[in-house]
Design an enzyme around this catalytic site. Sequence first.
Site, short mmCIF file in Angstrom:
data_model
loop_
_atom_site.label_atom_id
_atom_site.label_comp_id
_atom_site.label_asym_id
_atom_site.label_seq_id
_atom_site.Cartn_x
_atom_site.Cartn_y
_atom_site.Cartn_z
CG HIS A 45 -0.30 0.19 2.51
ND1 HIS A 45 0.53 -0.77 3.07
CD2 HIS A 45 -0.29 1.23 3.38
CE1 HIS A 45 1.00 -0.31 4.21
NE2 HIS A 45 0.51 0.90 4.42
CE LYS B 48 14.15 2.10 5.94
NZ LYS B 48 15.07 0.95 6.13
CE LYS C 220 8.69 -1.84 14.56
NZ LYS C 220 10.07 -2.33 14.80
CE LYS D 224 12.68 -7.08 11.19
NZ LYS D 224 12.47 -5.74 11.68
CB SER E 173 15.25 4.06 8.81
OG SER E 173 16.19 3.14 9.29
CE LYS F 145 23.44 12.75 5.28
NZ LYS F 145 24.25 12.46 6.47
CB SER G 108 23.41 16.42 5.66
OG SER G 108 24.19 17.58 5.61
N1 GLU Z 1 15.08 -3.20 12.35
C1 GLU Z 1 14.44 -2.03 12.86
C2 GLU Z 1 13.01 -2.32 13.28
O1 GLU Z 1 12.63 -3.44 13.49
C3 GLU Z 1 14.56 -0.86 11.92
C4 GLU Z 1 13.93 -1.02 10.59
C5 GLU Z 1 14.27 0.08 9.59
O2 GLU Z 1 14.87 1.05 9.98
O3 GLU Z 1 13.92 -0.11 8.45
O4 GLU Z 1 12.24 -1.43 13.47
#
Ligand code: GLU
Length: 528
Positions: free
Chosen positions: A117, A122, A146, A158, A413, A419, A425
């Site tokens: 979506h 990420k 999240k 993931k 992130s 950036k 930056s």
């Molecule tokens: N591994 C981290 C998490 O579980 C960061 C994930 C990210 O920054 O993409 O939130």
Amino acid sequence: MLRTISMLKSLKPCLNLCRFAHVIPEHLKGIAESKNPEFSAMIQYYFHNAAQIMEKDMIEYLGKYPQMKPEEKENRVAVILNMIGNTSCCLEINFPITKNDGKYEIITGYRAHHTYHRLPLKGGIRYAMDVDLDEVKALSYLMTFKTACVNVPFGGAKGGVRIDPKTYSARDLQRITRRYTTELLKRHMIGPGIDVPAPDYGTSAREMSWLADQYQKTFGYMDINALAIVTGKPIHNGGIRGREAATGKGVWKATDMFLNDEDWMKLVGLKTGWKNKTAIVQGFGNVGSNTAKFVHESGCKVIGIKEMDCSLFDQKGIDIPALIEYKNLKNTIKGFPKSKETTNDLLIEKCDILFPCATHKILNADNANKVQAKIISEGANGPTTPAADKILKEKNVLMIPDLFCNAGGVTASYFEYLKNINHVSFGKLSSKRDQRMIDELLNSITESLQEGGKCLKMRPNEALQELRDCNTEAEIVDYALQFVMETSAIGIMETANKYELCNDLRTAAYIWAIWKIFMTIESSGLSM
Ligand code: GLU
């Protein structure tokens, strides 16, 4: 709204009141009682539980289409909820490597994409022996919730490689990382606009810079945004200041928001603020050590640290900066001369705040009853099983859930990603100008007053000074990170109030996140 324990009891029946047609899928039925649920089923269960409560409002929201029949609305909501309840794509790859010692080994890696979506997706890459399809799926769901929870515009993904990184040389790890990257690239599973990995359990900035380099030297050699293929990189290689400590900082800030709220503290029978409180941290890797550092700096006593090979306990408070230094040197907390080792299980030791910052399912049906902490701040992903969640809620524990509590990492992130694609930056172009503007504004007011015959010199107050001096990349990232955590905390608190969820912050955070995912999918026309 004032919450009290008696109110919590009187509100309990509400938890099951506002149910509509959405049902928890058959395969998730036993999860609420299960002693050892599948990780992905656990996250799905939390999602469906929240979806049940909010389904009625989603259907009502579709009232914006006057021509839509009630069954059509229900159907549309059901389709969207089913989309969110499943994985879009999951890849398992097996590839050989030749190790430094000349031996061959077959390595297994995974990457899961939850929903498309929002792009890019990420989520981190973990290196651990328990990595499997179920784990990466579960964690990809959690990434979707999240990112939505903290309003970061990514979908969830993931990945992981099933190895124990401690048993490989740096060269072997580099070989594995590069090959894993190539395998994902060949299948268009990662890319700056597709899916952007980051560090997770068992990986760090080092692995991320190998991944970025592998892309830049191969598939991404003509891509001006090549560095945006991954976040959590070293500073000199496109990383951002503050990323490494960001998850720990976010865990601290998430806790701080509730700890300083009188109503929430009354609910668990605590006074506001960090002072005179005790904390125990499970895990002393990146997340645990940074969490402990910020908690310690706030004046709270960190009385226990639980690691896999050893636990430390000191009722007077552990010297956290010294312990961080010791761990950096020795790679373990074992043998730390300033605190005593203990064989007690620190998860169930008396303290005000427990920070599980290592791995999933460590609070479960077997130990939840014995937990003595009043607040649990989930630095890890999925540390609490649904069975434990139920027990702890009934014990009036305030759990600050993973999807919000540890979202600081992915938030930073996001700043790193911006950036990289902006090729500049934060603060580089405008900081000096902004600082000068504030000074000159005060000068102008002073001069105008003097012209009117008064001799007052305008000075910035503390807040304006703080703003004026927030110039460097590190300061800007820290400021923005805290702002993101603050606004999300307020959203979750309001959701908990609206749905009368009392201390069930997990359901509140899921509802708060699912709304945004629902709106995005709904307004996109469902044609993905
Ligand atoms: N591994 C981290 C998490 O579980 C960061 C994930 C990210 O920054 O993409 O939130």
